[in-house]
Motif scaffolding. Structure first.
Motif, PDB file in Angstrom:
ATOM      1  N   GLU A 208      28.949  47.487  72.412  1.00  0.00           N
ATOM      2  CA  GLU A 208      29.679  48.463  73.703  1.00  0.00           C
ATOM      3  C   GLU A 208      29.492  47.183  75.044  1.00  0.00           C
ATOM      4  OE1 GLU A 208      28.343  49.663  71.672  1.00  0.00           O
ATOM      5  OE2 GLU A 208      29.081  52.274  71.541  1.00  0.00           O
ATOM      6  N   GLU A 209      27.986  46.834  74.859  1.00  0.00           N
ATOM      7  CA  GLU A 209      27.608  46.131  76.407  1.00  0.00           C
ATOM      8  C   GLU A 209      28.600  45.235  76.826  1.00  0.00           C
ATOM      9  OE1 GLU A 209      25.735  47.511  78.293  1.00  0.00           O
ATOM     10  OE2 GLU A 209      25.229  49.502  76.708  1.00  0.00           O
ATOM     11  N   VAL A 210      29.465  44.643  75.632  1.00  0.00           N
ATOM     12  CA  VAL A 210      29.888  43.086  75.485  1.00  0.00           C
ATOM     13  C   VAL A 210      30.670  43.107  75.426  1.00  0.00           C
ATOM     14  CG1 VAL A 210      26.994  41.897  74.434  1.00  0.00           C
ATOM     15  CG2 VAL A 210      29.733  42.296  72.926  1.00  0.00           C
ATOM     16  N   ILE A 211      31.384  44.210  74.561  1.00  0.00           N
ATOM     17  CA  ILE A 211      33.196  44.268  74.896  1.00  0.00           C
ATOM     18  C   ILE A 211      33.728  45.355  74.850  1.00  0.00           C
ATOM     19  CG2 ILE A 211      35.725  43.905  73.234  1.00  0.00           C
ATOM     20  CD1 ILE A 211      33.775  42.272  71.384  1.00  0.00           C
ATOM     21  N   SER A 212      34.333  44.957  76.810  1.00  0.00           N
ATOM     22  CA  SER A 212      34.944  46.475  77.019  1.00  0.00           C
ATOM     23  C   SER A 212      35.983  47.172  76.317  1.00  0.00           C
ATOM     24  CB  SER A 212      35.184  46.518  78.821  1.00  0.00           C
ATOM     25  OG  SER A 212      35.864  45.319  78.995  1.00  0.00           O
ATOM     26  N   ILE A 213      36.448  48.434  76.596  1.00  0.00           N
ATOM     27  CA  ILE A 213      37.329  49.421  76.111  1.00  0.00           C
ATOM     28  C   ILE A 213      38.247  49.961  77.213  1.00  0.00           C
ATOM     29  CG2 ILE A 213      36.131  51.317  75.806  1.00  0.00           C
ATOM     30  CD1 ILE A 213      37.517  51.633  73.132  1.00  0.00           C
ATOM     31  N   GLY A 214      38.979  49.997  77.092  1.00  0.00           N
ATOM     32  CA  GLY A 214      40.497  50.230  77.551  1.00  0.00           C
ATOM     33  C   GLY A 214      41.490  51.443  76.568  1.00  0.00           C
ATOM     34  N   VAL A 215      41.553  52.541  77.220  1.00  0.00           N
ATOM     35  CA  VAL A 215      41.966  53.498  76.040  1.00  0.00           C
ATOM     36  C   VAL A 215      43.788  53.473  76.932  1.00  0.00           C
ATOM     37  CG1 VAL A 215      41.882  55.664  75.384  1.00  0.00           C
ATOM     38  CG2 VAL A 215      40.462  54.126  75.570  1.00  0.00           C
ATOM     39  N   CYS A 216      44.878  53.875  76.074  1.00  0.00           N
ATOM     40  CA  CYS A 216      45.907  54.576  76.548  1.00  0.00           C
ATOM     41  C   CYS A 216      46.310  55.331  76.201  1.00  0.00           C
ATOM     42  CB  CYS A 216      46.754  53.424  76.001  1.00  0.00           C
ATOM     43  SG  CYS A 216      47.291  51.479  76.240  1.00  0.00           S
ATOM     44  N   GLY A 217      46.898  56.101  76.487  1.00  0.00           N
ATOM     45  CA  GLY A 217      47.600  57.696  76.366  1.00  0.00           C
ATOM     46  C   GLY A 217      47.897  57.439  75.518  1.00  0.00           C
ATOM     47  N   PRO A 218      48.218  58.859  74.744  1.00  0.00           N
ATOM     48  CA  PRO A 218      48.629  59.337  73.422  1.00  0.00           C
ATOM     49  C   PRO A 218      50.124  58.809  73.410  1.00  0.00           C
ATOM     50  CG  PRO A 218      48.331  60.775  74.422  1.00  0.00           C
ATOM     51  CD  PRO A 218      48.062  60.151  75.445  1.00  0.00           C
ATOM     52  N   THR A 219      51.040  58.656  73.817  1.00  0.00           N
ATOM     53  CA  THR A 219      52.206  58.249  73.735  1.00  0.00           C
ATOM     54  C   THR A 219      52.712  57.739  74.785  1.00  0.00           C
ATOM     55  OG1 THR A 219      53.165  60.280  76.024  1.00  0.00           O
ATOM     56  CG2 THR A 219      52.719  61.110  73.683  1.00  0.00           C
ATOM     57  N   HIS A 220      54.006  56.691  74.267  1.00  0.00           N
ATOM     58  CA  HIS A 220      54.431  56.087  75.750  1.00  0.00           C
ATOM     59  C   HIS A 220      55.641  55.687  75.375  1.00  0.00           C
ATOM     60  CE1 HIS A 220      55.740  54.188  70.975  1.00  0.00           C
ATOM     61  NE2 HIS A 220      54.545  54.102  71.122  1.00  0.00           N
ATOM     62  N   ASP A 221      56.255  54.791  76.156  1.00  0.00           N
ATOM     63  CA  ASP A 221      58.218  54.952  76.951  1.00  0.00           C
ATOM     64  C   ASP A 221      58.469  53.438  75.553  1.00  0.00           C
ATOM     65  OD1 ASP A 221      57.601  53.370  77.316  1.00  0.00           O
ATOM     66  OD2 ASP A 221      57.984  53.332  80.064  1.00  0.00           O
ATOM     67  N   VAL A 222      59.840  53.436  75.715  1.00  0.00           N
ATOM     68  CA  VAL A 222      60.022  51.925  75.205  1.00  0.00           C
ATOM     69  C   VAL A 222      59.627  50.984  75.273  1.00  0.00           C
ATOM     70  CG1 VAL A 222      62.297  51.543  76.113  1.00  0.00           C
ATOM     71  CG2 VAL A 222      62.596  51.506  73.742  1.00  0.00           C
ATOM     72  N   ARG A 223      59.125  50.982  76.314  1.00  0.00           N
ATOM     73  CA  ARG A 223      58.868  49.490  76.482  1.00  0.00           C
ATOM     74  C   ARG A 223      57.705  49.809  76.426  1.00  0.00           C
ATOM     75  NH1 ARG A 223      58.932  49.504  82.729  1.00  0.00           N
ATOM     76  NH2 ARG A 223      57.752  47.186  82.495  1.00  0.00           N
ATOM     77  N   SER A 224      56.657  50.260  76.226  1.00  0.00           N
ATOM     78  CA  SER A 224      54.964  50.004  76.491  1.00  0.00           C
ATOM     79  C   SER A 224      54.294  50.892  76.464  1.00  0.00           C
ATOM     80  CB  SER A 224      54.625  48.913  77.002  1.00  0.00           C
ATOM     81  OG  SER A 224      52.800  48.443  77.118  1.00  0.00           O
ATOM     82  N   TRP A 225      52.743  50.658  75.497  1.00  0.00           N
ATOM     83  CA  TRP A 225      51.958  51.791  75.658  1.00  0.00           C
ATOM     84  C   TRP A 225      51.305  52.069  76.977  1.00  0.00           C
ATOM     85  CZ3 TRP A 225      49.732  54.557  71.961  1.00  0.00           C
ATOM     86  CH2 TRP A 225      50.406  54.451  70.274  1.00  0.00           C
TER      87      TRP A 225
END
Length: 337
Positions: free
Chosen positions: A73-90
């Motif tokens: 966790e200290e060396v690789i950060s994390i980004g969290v997308c939401g649970p749903t997405h549209d046709v284009r992307s998370w």
């Protein structure tokens, strides 16, 4: 999440395509690796990369578990997308203003386009992004976790388990392959079958594999013995979603996981192990499958059940002995984002 379904049905934002009546997974990933020697142009470097995931995706879930177990966790950060997405992307709709605070983007698609303009394949998670350039380095989920274990070893926490022990790799390979083809991918083969015949065949394959696992785990605590390995991580990500989603939504309904005594006890053992259950979000998982898969659930109604309290009940697997972390210790750092 990488889900691909038929020639006529385009689920490219999810990574799903179907050939004729049978579900086929697109496995053409960005295969660039982050390594100690930087052979592909991306050397291991603390703070340089961001792991982008969604809590709903089993393929991404594997990377969050391994990252936590190894203490990265200290060396690789994390980004969290939401649970749903549209046709284009998370999208990063869980973050303030709908923007990832490190990458400064609203859609994961933007990081893919930084790497390859108009990237033509599925915008999938997990993806590792090079923060300085804002471009995706890789979305090759099986290799990401193996590299966390091997290439990032100098940054592992004290007491981190050896999830990919060299002495077991030859034995692990066919076990992990069967788990992927018959279980991880098997539930999708059932859910996105395009005909009764293909569904029936997929259903039989899945439960033959689950019966094999029930038998294998009847005599040992974990898949490779008395400590957890990468194989257990890969299986858990499917098992923890089985009763909540796959049993009903994907028609994998010969029985529930909770009706298979050995697998149910094994799954609870893992769930109660730090790094596994504390990375699960059942509400987000259900919201994704039942809302995004409109072809399977046109009403987008999200089931209230099942009751998840059973996951914390006694499992009795300690009787096999061993230690989930081998000679190491459990992670103690609080779960991030």
């Amino acid at each position: 999440m990488d889900t691909n379904a038929t020639a006529e049905t385009d689920f490219s934002t999810k990574g799903i395509y179907v050939t004729g009546d049978e579900y086929t997974r697109d496995t053409n990933y960005i295969e660039t690796r982050i390594t100690r020697d930087g052979e592909d142009g991306y050397p291991v470097e603390a703070g340089r990369y961001r792991l982008v995931v969604s809590r709903v995706c089993p393929w991404a879930h594997r990377s969050t578990i391994v990252r936590r177990l190894l203490g990265l966790e200290e060396v690789i950060s994390i980004g969290v997308c939401g649970p749903t997405h549209d046709v284009r992307s998370w999208t990063f709709d869980l973050d303030e203003g709908g923007v990832d605070p490190v990458l400064g983007i609203e859609r994961l698609q933007e990081a893919y386009f930084k790497r390859t303009p108009n990237y033509p394949r599925g915008i999938t998670v997990p993806a590792v992004v090079d923060v300085p350039s804002g471009a995706v380095v890789t979305n090759n989920f099986p290799q990401i976790t193996l590299d966390f274990s091997t290439e990032w070893s100098e940054f592992h926490r004290e007491g981190a388990p050896d999830l990919y022990p060299e002495a077991l790799r030859e034995e692990m390979a066919p076990v992990m392959k069967r788990i992927f083809t018959e279980v991880n991918n098997g539930v999708y083969r059932c859910g996105f079958a395009g005909s009764q015949e293909s569904y029936d065949a997929a259903y039989d394959r899945l439960f033959i594999a689950l019966d094999w696992l029930e038998e294998r785990l009847a005599t040992q605590r974990f898949l490779m013995g008395n400590t957890i390995t990468e194989a257990d991580v890969r299986l858990f990500a499917t098992l923890v979603r089985f009763d909540a989603v796959y049993h009903g939504h994907f028609k994998c309904n010969r029985n529930k996981l909770s009706e298979m005594p050995v697998l149910w006890a094994y799954a609870r053992d893992l769930f109660q192990t730090p790094g596994f259950g504390d990375t699960v979000n059942f509400e987000q998982i259900k919201k994704h499958y039942y809302v995004v898969h409109e072809d399977l659930n046109p009403t987008q109604i999200i089931p209230k059940g099942p009751d998840t309290s059973g996951w914390t009940t006694a499992h009795g697997r300690e009787s096999f002995g061993g230690n989930p972390f081998g000679n190491g210790t459990a992670p103690t750092r609080p779960v991030d984002a």
